[in-house]
Scaffold this active site. Structure first.
Site: not given
Ligand code: 7TS
Length: 414
Positions: A127, A203, A206, A229, A371
């Site tokens: 990501h 990271d 997920q 999430k 992303c």
């Molecule tokens: N890393 C991964 C693997 C992610 O899927 C996401 C967000 C992030 C980092 C960033 O997370 P945040 O909470 O800091 O924004 N992924 C997604 C997605 O797949 N669709 O919307 C956000």
């Protein structure tokens, strides 16, 4: 036939009030975008309500009753999240989200430990949040980026991993791909990275929502994830760091709450974890995060994983006939190697058109680059449609998705 635990699934659905609300077209809400953000159970919504109605006060300073309660609940939430990933509370730093947690490491650890010529190893499936911070850091320090490649099915190619790890200072790798659902084989990569002397950041944006996570067993230095999430509110995330590393790191942001003693010229910093929590924290949402992980623990992360495997198996089975009509499913297509994500395109229907058609049926999916623009470029896709599952999804949601795809095929005369 897949043996779903339908009884538990129905009990879970009843805990999520949004799922009982029909869409403006009168359709049942079929929420298949949990990889973007998850829905929230009553327990989490109630925890926010209770905090604001009963004991809203700032933490770590008030002597009066409601301030003491706010502090206690805030720190208790930290302890719950620590237990959830088998860490110590001092090793849990509250952040806004996974992105901020990764940036904290880049700015604090990275800026002081990486130098010109050092190598950061990451993967081609990251990501942007686990890529761009390292690009910025590399630019500032003169370090270079190296990538573990991905194959056409969305799995990492590890044939050359020993060579790739040579001289690596930092390995920054995702636990699960948000675009393809691939579960990265950390058990094969991390011991080698450790042996090569690399510092390891995973990271877990997920990972933590979908898989049992034990940071001690994984032996990672840093693990970053977001509350939103995994049933918690938005605006709250976590950086786990090994205590010795966090102790040695300089603060990321400076200001109130992260200090021990302040003079006009000099300041000494607070103990862990507060050294990294400048300013008034996101108190309510941290408390909500604690409630969310309790909810997941009560379900059991083994149940969560098994439920998502069942959903994936059922979805692959139901989608198979459509593949003959032009449905392309990306990613490993193996429920044992994949978390609850299905990325696809159907013949020449654009992913955004697909998402719009499904929306008319109350089905929420994401379309676009998710992303992960470099991954999309490498695979030669301009966009994919993505359905993602979580604890409140059932076979009925998969059926709805299949019916939605059939409707799209009719609209586009496939
Ligand atoms: N890393 C991964 C693997 C992610 O899927 C996401 C967000 C992030 C980092 C960033 O997370 P945040 O909470 O800091 O924004 N992924 C997604 C997605 O797949 N669709 O919307 C956000």
């Amino acid at each position: 036939m897949i043996a779903f635990d339908e009884q538990t699934a129905q009990r879970v659905i009843a805990d999520f009030p949004i799922l009982a609300r029909p869409t403006s077209r009168g359709k049942r809400l079929v929420y298949l975008d949990s990889a973007a953000t998850s829905q929230k159970p009553n327990a989490v919504i109630d925890a926010l309500d209770t905090y604001y109605r009963e004991y809203n006060a700032n933490i770590h300073r008030g002597v009066y009753e409601i301030a003491a309660r706010a502090t206690d609940e805030f720190e208790a939430a930290r302890a719950k999240v620590a237990r959830f990933i088998n860490a110590q509370p001092q090793e849990i730093i509250w952040t806004r989200n996974a992105t901020e947690a990764i940036n904290l490491v880049a700015y604090s650890w990275g800026a002081h430990n990486l130098h010109a010529g050092d190598v950061i190893l990451t993967t081609e499936i990251e990501h942007h949040s686990n890529l761009v911070p390292w690009q910025v850091l590399a630019e500032r320090t003169g370090a270079t980026l190296r990538f573990i490649p991905v194959d056409g099915r969305g799995e990492l190619i590890l044939d050359d991993i020993d060579r790739l790890l040579e001289g690596v200072k930092l390995l920054a790798i995702t636990h699960v791909s948000n675009t393809l659902g691939t579960i990265t084989p950390l058990e094969r990569i991390l011991p080698k990275a450790r042996a090569a002397g690399a510092t390891i950041l995973v990271d877990g944006a997920q990972g933590a929502p979908h898989l049992p996570v034990d940071v001690r067993a994984l032996d990672v230095d840093f693990y970053a994830f977001s509350g939103h999430k995994m049933l918690a509110p938005t605006g709250i995330g976590v950086l786990y760091g090994k205590r010795a590393l966090l102790e040695a790191m300089p603060p990321f942001l400076a200001g109130g709450d992260m200090i021990r003693k302040v003079g006009y010229e000099r300041t000494s910093f607070n103990d862990l974890p507060w050294k990294f929590e400048a300013g008034t924290s996101n108190i309510a949402d941290a408390i909500g995060f604690g409630v969310a992980v309790e909810y997941l623990e009560a379900l059991g992360m083994d149940w969560v994983r098994a439920h998502e495997r069942d959903l994936l198996s059922y979805a692959f089975e139901r989608l198979a006939p459509l593949e003959a009509r032009g449905l392309a499913i990306y990613g490993p297509k193996d429920p044992a190697r994949s978390s609850g994500v299905i990325s696809f395109n159907f013949a020449d229907i654009h992913a955004h058109d697909m998402a719009s058609i499904l929306d008319t049926e109350g089905i929420c999916i994401r379309a676009g680059h998710h992303c992960t623009m470099p991954l999309m470029d490498k695979m030669g896709w301009s966009a994919t449609a993505r359905a993602s599952f979580y604890v409140y999804n059932t076979a009925a949601d998969v059926d709805a998705l299949v019916e939605g795809l059939e409707k799209a095929a009719r609209v586009f005369k496939l």
